[in-house]
Design a protein around this motif. Sequence first.
Motif, PDB file in Angstrom:
ATOM      1  N   ASN A  98      -8.295 -56.255 -49.106  1.00 52.26           N
ATOM      2  CA  ASN A  98     -10.120 -57.175 -49.241  1.00 52.26           C
ATOM      3  C   ASN A  98      -9.224 -58.039 -49.750  1.00 52.26           C
ATOM      4  OD1 ASN A  98     -11.566 -58.365 -49.767  1.00 52.26           O
ATOM      5  ND2 ASN A  98     -12.944 -57.410 -51.098  1.00 52.26           N
ATOM      6  N   PHE A  99      -9.000 -59.124 -48.881  1.00 52.95           N
ATOM      7  CA  PHE A  99      -7.957 -60.458 -48.241  1.00 52.95           C
ATOM      8  C   PHE A  99      -8.734 -61.684 -49.020  1.00 52.95           C
ATOM      9  CE2 PHE A  99      -5.314 -59.319 -44.616  1.00 52.95           C
ATOM     10  CZ  PHE A  99      -5.182 -59.167 -45.142  1.00 52.95           C
ATOM     11  N   PRO A 100     -10.084 -62.214 -48.766  1.00 49.68           N
ATOM     12  CA  PRO A 100     -11.026 -62.839 -49.652  1.00 49.68           C
ATOM     13  C   PRO A 100     -11.119 -62.339 -50.980  1.00 49.68           C
ATOM     14  CG  PRO A 100     -11.706 -62.224 -47.934  1.00 49.68           C
ATOM     15  CD  PRO A 100     -11.167 -61.896 -47.535  1.00 49.68           C
ATOM     16  N   ASP A 101     -10.908 -61.613 -51.788  1.00 50.33           N
ATOM     17  CA  ASP A 101     -10.458 -61.715 -53.369  1.00 50.33           C
ATOM     18  C   ASP A 101      -9.607 -61.072 -53.080  1.00 50.33           C
ATOM     19  OD1 ASP A 101     -13.082 -61.359 -53.859  1.00 50.33           O
ATOM     20  OD2 ASP A 101     -13.992 -59.744 -53.060  1.00 50.33           O
ATOM     21  N   ASP A 102      -8.660 -60.701 -52.227  1.00 47.30           N
ATOM     22  CA  ASP A 102      -6.823 -60.709 -52.884  1.00 47.30           C
ATOM     23  C   ASP A 102      -6.868 -59.303 -53.628  1.00 47.30           C
ATOM     24  OD1 ASP A 102      -4.368 -61.746 -53.612  1.00 47.30           O
ATOM     25  OD2 ASP A 102      -4.760 -61.796 -56.022  1.00 47.30           O
ATOM     26  N   CYS A 103      -7.057 -58.079 -52.998  1.00 47.52           N
ATOM     27  CA  CYS A 103      -6.464 -56.710 -53.451  1.00 47.52           C
ATOM     28  C   CYS A 103      -6.687 -55.959 -52.503  1.00 47.52           C
ATOM     29  CB  CYS A 103      -8.045 -56.510 -55.010  1.00 47.52           C
ATOM     30  SG  CYS A 103      -9.962 -56.427 -53.639  1.00 47.52           S
ATOM     31  N   LEU A 104      -5.725 -55.037 -53.536  1.00 48.93           N
ATOM     32  CA  LEU A 104      -5.847 -54.544 -52.065  1.00 48.93           C
ATOM     33  C   LEU A 104      -7.274 -52.661 -52.413  1.00 48.93           C
ATOM     34  CD1 LEU A 104      -2.109 -52.838 -51.909  1.00 48.93           C
ATOM     35  CD2 LEU A 104      -3.749 -53.822 -49.891  1.00 48.93           C
ATOM     36  N   SER A 105      -7.897 -52.110 -52.264  1.00 49.23           N
ATOM     37  CA  SER A 105      -8.594 -51.099 -53.144  1.00 49.23           C
ATOM     38  C   SER A 105      -8.388 -49.357 -52.735  1.00 49.23           C
ATOM     39  CB  SER A 105     -10.051 -51.458 -52.783  1.00 49.23           C
ATOM     40  OG  SER A 105     -10.357 -52.958 -53.036  1.00 49.23           O
ATOM     41  N   ASN A 106      -8.595 -48.564 -53.807  1.00 51.06           N
ATOM     42  CA  ASN A 106      -8.360 -47.015 -52.936  1.00 51.06           C
ATOM     43  C   ASN A 106      -7.063 -46.729 -52.218  1.00 51.06           C
ATOM     44  OD1 ASN A 106     -10.943 -47.150 -54.660  1.00 51.06           O
ATOM     45  ND2 ASN A 106     -12.059 -47.677 -52.301  1.00 51.06           N
TER      46      ASN A 106
END
Length: 405
Positions: free
Chosen positions: A315-323
């Motif tokens: 998730n680039f806009p939220d600056d995160c890797l998820s799950n």
Amino acid sequence: QQQQQQQQQSFSKQLSHDSEASCSPLHVPMSQRQSTACCCIEGLFSLSRKRFLSDIEPLPTSVSQTGCRRHSRALFLSQFEQARTASGQPLLLYDTSTSISRGGVLAHQARHVSFDGTGEELIENDYFKGRLVFMHRPTREGASCRHEEYFATHTRRWEMRLQGTFKQKPKGKLFAGVVLRDYDYTEHLGFFARWISSLSYAPLEHVIGAKIHFTLGDRAEAAGKPDAEVAHVVGGLEVFDQVIVTPGGPRNDEHRLPGLEQVPPICGNLDALGVTRNGAGSSSNWSSTVREIAENIDTTKTYTFCFWSAARFINFPDDCLSNLIPLVPSVSLSRNILGPWPAHFVLYELEGSSVTSSDVQHKDVDEGADVKHEESRKKYVMDLMIVNPAVPVNQEALLDRYHFV
């Protein structure tokens, strides 16, 4: 004396303004722009403390070169500020696949590619000519999205598409994935990085159907050696989720349902075209199918590569890797992985590495996956630099490495 000082300051400001205006493309005749661009490129110089994949030796600075660097700086900072304050929180994307050598000096051009664009931005380098589009569903509730109709029937967060023709048939193996070309490798690995490197990526290889070349790069003293390697997470063309091969020729947007005899519109619905990972039935079938395509690259044909499988994790806009990591629901990209540096989504040929379908079937090898991917052995087909203006970015380092146009 005060009046003289005021006059000198006024004259200096006017001189600076004239210098800035003279380096702007709007003030340069068309016949002179090419030579001006070459002058700008030759004026680039590298950071002395930062180690990059390609060394950029400093050059003497002239007045015109200084002015062009100033123009590059102003352009990037303006784009960065506009993206940072935009309601949709867009990313900054740059095609950085073009490298120009002048007297042993390597300079990288950074050409802006629109976020959630129309696919009309052309990219061209020594090995490939085509177009690139990064489609993204609305990043915020109520935000506009150019491809809203497409994402209404697809669950993916984003999709990247590359379409064009190869200028020469690759002799080495093609690799695609993420590379950290601008990272500061003078520092030792941190705790989180060491923990990441200890995890098994066999499940990812099973899903993709190919070996993954994963490394966090050479660090500290090793980073200064000629054969030093930066961080890679790359694999063969199996990394892509869809590949469409069509005969060369102009695209015709009047036909919205193109067959395999016509190059499809890059932003159209491509669900029924080419080969897909889901349609292959198994990862091994997908791997063999794509390997055959890679072995028979034809410079007269048009190739469309689509990638979206990582969209559920990144998730680039939220600056995160998820799950992505077990027991860790979310990881900050900038704090834990990238730092103040951009990521590069790349497609390149690795010279000196080649593998055929028969090699894989009879020898169970995947040459190139376990060797160093040195910059001197690469030919970049695509290099998309992804800058997130919502997080801290080392702007000065990027301005020294890239010439923004």
